[in-house]
Design a protein around this motif. Structure first.
Motif, PDB file in Angstrom:
ATOM      1  N   PRO A  28       1.003  -1.309   0.075  1.00 30.75           N
ATOM      2  CA  PRO A  28       0.013   0.072  -0.149  1.00 30.75           C
ATOM      3  C   PRO A  28       0.911   1.431   0.089  1.00 30.75           C
ATOM      4  O   PRO A  28       1.911   1.299   0.209  1.00 30.75           O
ATOM      5  CB  PRO A  28      -0.761  -0.375   1.257  1.00 30.75           C
ATOM      6  CG  PRO A  28       0.108  -0.970   2.096  1.00 30.75           C
ATOM      7  CD  PRO A  28       0.859  -1.935   1.410  1.00 30.75           C
ATOM      8  N   GLU A  29       0.017   2.579  -0.133  1.00 26.98           N
ATOM      9  CA  GLU A  29       0.858   3.635  -0.088  1.00 26.98           C
ATOM     10  C   GLU A  29       1.494   3.814   1.521  1.00 26.98           C
ATOM     11  O   GLU A  29       0.985   3.094   2.316  1.00 26.98           O
ATOM     12  CB  GLU A  29      -0.223   4.892   0.042  1.00 26.98           C
ATOM     13  CG  GLU A  29      -0.870   4.967  -1.469  1.00 26.98           C
ATOM     14  CD  GLU A  29       0.145   5.238  -2.633  1.00 26.98           C
ATOM     15  OE1 GLU A  29       0.911   6.169  -2.288  1.00 26.98           O
ATOM     16  OE2 GLU A  29       0.037   4.865  -3.840  1.00 26.98           O
ATOM     17  N   PRO A  35       3.467  -0.144  10.934  1.00 29.55           N
ATOM     18  CA  PRO A  35       4.645   0.544  11.782  1.00 29.55           C
ATOM     19  C   PRO A  35       5.997  -0.403  11.678  1.00 29.55           C
ATOM     20  O   PRO A  35       6.927   0.126  11.167  1.00 29.55           O
ATOM     21  CB  PRO A  35       4.311   0.701  13.097  1.00 29.55           C
ATOM     22  CG  PRO A  35       3.033   0.953  13.200  1.00 29.55           C
ATOM     23  CD  PRO A  35       2.363  -0.004  12.188  1.00 29.55           C
ATOM     24  N   ALA A  36       5.621  -1.647  11.491  1.00 31.14           N
ATOM     25  CA  ALA A  36       6.670  -2.854  11.253  1.00 31.14           C
ATOM     26  C   ALA A  36       7.209  -2.483   9.808  1.00 31.14           C
ATOM     27  O   ALA A  36       8.467  -2.461   9.575  1.00 31.14           O
ATOM     28  CB  ALA A  36       6.344  -4.125  11.528  1.00 31.14           C
ATOM     29  N   GLN A  37       6.512  -2.418   9.034  1.00 36.59           N
ATOM     30  CA  GLN A  37       6.890  -2.169   7.387  1.00 36.59           C
ATOM     31  C   GLN A  37       7.464  -0.831   7.246  1.00 36.59           C
ATOM     32  O   GLN A  37       8.667  -0.967   6.670  1.00 36.59           O
ATOM     33  CB  GLN A  37       5.534  -2.145   6.560  1.00 36.59           C
ATOM     34  CG  GLN A  37       4.806  -3.315   6.251  1.00 36.59           C
ATOM     35  CD  GLN A  37       3.614  -3.511   5.900  1.00 36.59           C
ATOM     36  OE1 GLN A  37       2.851  -2.475   5.774  1.00 36.59           O
ATOM     37  NE2 GLN A  37       3.136  -4.444   4.772  1.00 36.59           N
ATOM     38  N   ARG A  38       7.384   0.340   8.065  1.00 40.42           N
ATOM     39  CA  ARG A  38       7.709   1.435   7.828  1.00 40.42           C
ATOM     40  C   ARG A  38       9.345   1.076   8.484  1.00 40.42           C
ATOM     41  O   ARG A  38      10.134   1.927   7.974  1.00 40.42           O
ATOM     42  CB  ARG A  38       7.206   2.463   8.676  1.00 40.42           C
ATOM     43  CG  ARG A  38       6.034   2.972   7.769  1.00 40.42           C
ATOM     44  CD  ARG A  38       5.151   4.268   8.490  1.00 40.42           C
ATOM     45  NE  ARG A  38       3.843   4.293   7.858  1.00 40.42           N
ATOM     46  CZ  ARG A  38       3.180   5.366   8.323  1.00 40.42           C
ATOM     47  NH1 ARG A  38       3.409   6.113   9.334  1.00 40.42           N
ATOM     48  NH2 ARG A  38       1.957   5.570   7.709  1.00 40.42           N
ATOM     49  N   GLU A  39       9.231   0.816   9.688  1.00 37.06           N
ATOM     50  CA  GLU A  39      10.803   0.360  10.385  1.00 37.06           C
ATOM     51  C   GLU A  39      11.563  -0.536   9.425  1.00 37.06           C
ATOM     52  O   GLU A  39      12.835  -0.213   9.369  1.00 37.06           O
ATOM     53  CB  GLU A  39      10.391  -0.269  11.332  1.00 37.06           C
ATOM     54  CG  GLU A  39      11.837  -0.622  12.394  1.00 37.06           C
ATOM     55  CD  GLU A  39      12.547   0.699  12.942  1.00 37.06           C
ATOM     56  OE1 GLU A  39      13.912   0.433  12.934  1.00 37.06           O
ATOM     57  OE2 GLU A  39      11.904   1.816  12.872  1.00 37.06           O
TER      58      GLU A  39
END
Length: 140
Positions: A28-29, A35-39
């Motif tokens: 996704p955007e 939060p885990a994917q962003r980290e």
């Protein structure tokens, strides 16, 4: 025993077969990432930032200039980086010398130097690079 073994293998095979399909789903955007994917995405950058205080200004300037590029300019930069990564050490040195020299030139001067370079023999290019060595680079 055969029935039990096949009863265990079938679900396992189905899970393994579906794993690549799950991995191929588009992500996704940014705002929809967990939060885990962003980290996962940010951690390598944070590690580089913390490990090299002397490179922080350059890193920041690169990020700012990247944001200001058009999609076409970004694609051109990606192609250039890929081409540079696949060069021999000698070709890289030549490219760095040319880049350093062209950095202070206007468009017409850069074009003139490109044309001059393309007409040079390998020996003339070697002599040109010796006379115009690339600036020392810090290790990455």
């Amino acid at each position: 025993m055969k029935t039990t073994l096949s009863g265990l293998l079938l679900p396992l095979l189905l899970i393994c077969a579906s794993a690549p399909a799950l991995a191929q789903q588009p992500l996704p955007e940014w705002d929809q990432l967990t939060p885990a994917q962003r980290e996962t995405l940010i951690a390598p950058m944070r590690d580089r930032w913390n490990a090299s205080p002397e490179r922080r200004q350059r890193t920041y300037e690169h990020a700012r200039s990247w944001q200001q590029m058009t999609p076409e300019q970004r694609e051109q930069a990606r192609r250039g980086m890929h081409r540079f990564e696949n060069m021999s050490p000698g070709q890289r040195r030549d490219a760095q010398a040319l880049f350093d020299k062209m950095r202070g030139m206007d468009k017409d001067q850069r074009q003139q130097l490109r044309e001059q370079w393309n007409k040079m023999s390998p020996e003339q290019r070697r002599q040109w690079v010796e006379a115009n060595p690339p600036a020392p680079r810090s290790p990455r």
